[in-house]
Every structure is written in structure tokens, then in C-alpha cells.
Design a protein around this motif. Structure first.
Motif, short mmCIF file in Angstrom:
data_model
loop_
_atom_site.label_atom_id
_atom_site.label_comp_id
_atom_site.label_asym_id
_atom_site.label_seq_id
_atom_site.Cartn_x
_atom_site.Cartn_y
_atom_site.Cartn_z
N ALA A 50 42.10 28.37 60.56
CA ALA A 50 42.45 26.95 60.60
C ALA A 50 41.20 26.08 60.54
O ALA A 50 41.23 24.97 60.00
CB ALA A 50 43.24 26.64 61.86
N TYR A 51 40.10 26.58 61.07
CA TYR A 51 38.82 25.87 61.04
C TYR A 51 37.71 26.91 61.05
O TYR A 51 37.93 28.05 61.48
CB TYR A 51 38.69 24.91 62.23
N PRO A 52 36.53 26.57 60.56
CA PRO A 52 35.44 27.56 60.52
C PRO A 52 35.04 28.03 61.93
O PRO A 52 34.93 27.23 62.85
CB PRO A 52 34.29 26.81 59.87
N VAL A 53 34.87 29.33 62.06
CA VAL A 53 34.44 29.94 63.32
C VAL A 53 33.20 30.75 63.01
O VAL A 53 33.25 31.67 62.19
CB VAL A 53 35.54 30.84 63.91
N LYS A 54 32.08 30.42 63.64
CA LYS A 54 30.81 31.09 63.40
C LYS A 54 30.50 31.16 61.90
O LYS A 54 30.15 32.20 61.36
CB LYS A 54 30.80 32.49 64.01
N ASP A 83 30.60 41.77 71.42
CA ASP A 83 30.53 42.30 70.06
C ASP A 83 30.32 41.15 69.07
O ASP A 83 31.14 40.23 69.00
CB ASP A 83 31.81 43.05 69.74
N ASP A 84 29.25 41.21 68.30
CA ASP A 84 28.94 40.15 67.34
C ASP A 84 29.91 40.11 66.17
O ASP A 84 30.03 39.09 65.50
CB ASP A 84 27.52 40.32 66.79
N LYS A 85 30.60 41.21 65.91
CA LYS A 85 31.55 41.27 64.79
C LYS A 85 32.85 40.54 65.09
O LYS A 85 33.59 40.19 64.18
CB LYS A 85 31.85 42.72 64.43
N VAL A 86 33.12 40.30 66.37
CA VAL A 86 34.37 39.64 66.78
C VAL A 86 34.16 38.13 66.76
O VAL A 86 33.26 37.60 67.41
CB VAL A 86 34.79 40.11 68.19
N LEU A 87 35.01 37.45 66.00
CA LEU A 87 34.94 35.99 65.94
C LEU A 87 35.69 35.35 67.10
O LEU A 87 35.18 34.45 67.77
CB LEU A 87 35.53 35.48 64.61
#
Length: 117
Positions: A50-54, A83-87
Motif C-alpha cells: 500500500a505504501y513503500p516500506v524500507k 531479520d533484515d529480510k523481513v519488511l
């Protein structure tokens, strides 16, 4: 006390198969190590956010349905947060088991229109 939970996890869409398998293995290991019961782990695929995340406009969604207790949720969310892969992730306690989807209703037949002469 064992309760029902569901968690939605959004990860980076460009992850490879090995990284995705590692993430799902990590989630199942956490649930298993805290004596939880995994009922469902679904890959919902890549969807637009819905909107940019990271700085990402798309994300790969995972749905996890399991039974466990409070320490399990705390540890799962702690590991997902690190975890850096998780938004994003969201865990919700379910009050009762979700019912099976309702059967599709038969199409409503409309009455034939009477034409005025």
C-alpha cells in the motif's frame, strides 16, 4: 496456555529460493522449539504494498497459522524484528478456529421482464 495465532510476514520480493527456504525453516524451528503446533504455512506470493516500506514497493507475503503460548510469540517476533529480510510482520491471537468458507450461493434467477405492448 496454548492459544491459536496467525502471523503475516512480508519479506523482500527479490529473495532467492534458498533464502526463502531458510526463512520458513527458521519460523518452523522456532515454533517447534517452543512446543508449538504449526497448522499452515502458505506463500501468498509477491504483491504490491500500500505504501513503500524500507524503499520497497512490493513484498512477498507469508501466512503462518499455529498454536502456542506467549513466550513463543515473543521469540518469533523478536527474531523477525532482527531479520533484515523481513519488511513487516503482524501476529494476531485468534479467538476461535476460522470456519470453512461458505459454499457459493446459487446464482439468483431474475424473473423474465414483461414487455408492455
Amino acid at each position: 496456555m496454548v492459544r491459536m495465532y496467525e502471523t503475516i510476514v512480508i519479506v523482500q520480493p527479490e529473495l532467492g529460493d534458498d533464502e526463502l527456504k531458510g526463512l520458513t525453516a527458521k519460523v518452523t524451528d522456532i515454533i517447534g522449539s517452543f512446543k508449538g503446533v504449526l497448522h499452515r504455512l502458505e506463500d501468498w506470493g509477491v504483491r504490491k504494498l500500500a505504501y513503500p516500506v524500507k524503499k520497497s514497493v512490493r513484498g512477498r507475503y507469508y501466512y503462518v497459522r499455529f498454536d502456542g503460548d506467549a513466550p513463543l510469540i515473543a521469540e518469533l517476533e523478536r527474531r523477525l524484528r532482527l531479520d533484515d529480510k523481513v519488511l513487516r510482520y503482524q501476529s494476531v491471537k485468534l479467538e476461535k478456529e476460522a470456519a470453512a468458507p461458505a459454499p457459493k450461493a446459487a446464482p439468483v434467477e431474475s424473473a423474465p421482464a414483461v414487455e408492455a405492448e
